[in-house]
Design an enzyme around this catalytic site. Structure first.
Site, PDB file in Angstrom:
ATOM      1  N   CYS A 121      44.415 102.746 150.340  1.00 51.24           N
ATOM      2  CA  CYS A 121      45.956 102.582 151.172  1.00 51.24           C
ATOM      3  C   CYS A 121      46.859 103.365 149.891  1.00 51.24           C
ATOM      4  CB  CYS A 121      46.027 101.561 152.272  1.00 51.24           C
ATOM      5  SG  CYS A 121      47.033 101.379 153.331  1.00 51.24           S
ATOM      6  N   CYS A 137      50.175 100.650 151.695  1.00 48.40           N
ATOM      7  CA  CYS A 137      49.869  99.598 150.978  1.00 48.40           C
ATOM      8  C   CYS A 137      50.162  98.803 150.054  1.00 48.40           C
ATOM      9  CB  CYS A 137      48.540  98.848 150.734  1.00 48.40           C
ATOM     10  SG  CYS A 137      47.920  99.206 153.027  1.00 48.40           S
ATOM     11  N   ASP A 138      50.015 100.199 148.584  1.00 51.16           N
ATOM     12  CA  ASP A 138      50.009  99.386 147.290  1.00 51.16           C
ATOM     13  C   ASP A 138      50.128 100.521 146.215  1.00 51.16           C
ATOM     14  OD1 ASP A 138      48.003  97.702 147.907  1.00 51.16           O
ATOM     15  OD2 ASP A 138      45.983  98.852 147.556  1.00 51.16           O
TER      16      ASP A 138
END
Ligand code: NAP
Length: 314
Positions: A134, A137-138
């Site tokens: 992701c 997200c990261d």
């Protein structure tokens, strides 16, 4: 005969927990069935920075723990069980688990989707330690680092471009000599100076002691193995895997309308083509799969289920 619930929710990720919360707050009897641990994909995330209003140092497990507590507080029941079959026709829906059978007037499917894995050595051990599925997200964790993005579809190429906003360099690795992504997306990627593409290659191994330190690629034409190490000043790098998703809809094939990729089709009210059956979160066809969109889906599905039950049975 088993208890007749107002609503059964299959899956206790963010979508299912939000559906349970809204259903219970609306005074419906609600049962959430989860086969694994609560939380779904998000519990594999060490830091959740993009959920509005999240607390400092929020992790996937901490966010989910609060969601579970809140859902329980309002009285939604939860059971750990694996659903093996469903009968969704008629006014009473039946959800069969390995050891018990449950009945409800409405069903909300929140079984999620899983990113397809590469299946190479090191991938599992280093997930959350440099291996990610992701970028939203990261990506931020890899600001000014080098990252590898794996895959050749729309997601891989779009996410590779997104990653260039953070990473110093993005190396896209594709197993063939031609991308699957739409031409318009490809053109933008080819023009992006931060993106390098390695063709005809697959990931043989991801290596690292605690964090990703190198990635080994195998050229599919020559069989040659090449190890790419993190820059010594960085010590680590990101490996973002975008090789498709697998919706968890095996139970619903031939019972609910799915798209070609296996995602459940719903309208804006989360209604499926079967009366009294709703879908919420990553399992349905949608464009942004995030906690924030999953909980919204869950809330909508529960409110619609309540309206359906009120109109039909009261
Ligand atoms: P996808 O289209 O299924 O592409 C998966 C990619 O991963 C393919 O390039 C495939 O290679 C590669 N791959 C699969 N298994 C692999 C493995 N084990 N090792 C290495 N590579 C592997 O998945 P997606 O990109 O996530 O897209 C899913 C759907 O969403 C598609 O319909 C896509 O069009 C849509 N989508 C649209 C947009 C947009 O319109 N902006 C954005 C994102 C997604 P091969 O090419 O060799 O098969």
């Amino acid at each position: 005969m088993s208890k007749l619930y107002d609503v059964i929710i299959i899956g206790a990720g963010p979508a299912g927990l939000a559906a349970g919360l809204y259903a219970a707050r609306a005074k419906m009897s609600a049962l959430i069935i989860e086969k694994d641990r609560n939380g779904g994909q998000i519990v594999t995330t060490d830091e959740v920075a993009n959920y509005p209003g999240g607390v400092e140092e929020e992790t996937g497990p901490s966010l989910i723990a609060r969601m579970v507590a809140q859902t329980e507080e309002f009285g939604a029941e939860r059971v750990k069980a694996t659903v093996v079959d469903v009968n969704l026709e008629g006014d009473i829906k039946v959800v069969k688990c390995e050891e018990a059978e449950y009945q409800a007037r409405a069903v909300i499917i929140a079984t999620g989707a899983s990113p397809r894995k590469l299946g190479c050595p090191g991938e599992q051990e280093l997930t959350g330690k440099g291996v990610s599925y992701c970028a939203t997200c990261d990506a931020d964790f890899f600001t000014d680092f080098e990252v590898f993005a794996i895959g050749g579809g729309d997601t891989a190429v779009e996410e590779a471009m997104f990653l260039t906003k953070f990473a110093r360099k993005v190396t896209l690795v594709h197993r063939r000599g031609e991308l699957r992504a739409a031409k318009s997306i490809q053109e933008k990627a080819f023009k992006n100076e931060k993106i390098e593409i390695i063709w005809n290659s697959e990931v043989a191994e991801v290596k690292g002691d605690g964090m990703v330190e190198s990635i080994v690629l195998r050229n599919r034409e020559t069989g040659e193995l090449t190890e790419h190490h993190a820059h010594e000043d960085d010590g680590t790098m990101g490996v973002f895997v975008f090789v498709g998703y697998i919706p968890q809809t095996g139970l619903f094939t031939d019972k609910i309308e799915l798209d070609k990729a296996g995602y459940i089709l719903t309208d804006v009210d989360m209604k499926t083509n079967v009366e009294g059956v709703y879908a919420a979160g990553d399992v349905r066809q949608k464009t942004l799969r995030q906690v924030v969109t999953a909980v919204a889906d869950g809330a909508i599905a529960a409110v619609q289920a309540e309206k359906y039950i009120d109109n039909k049975f009261h």
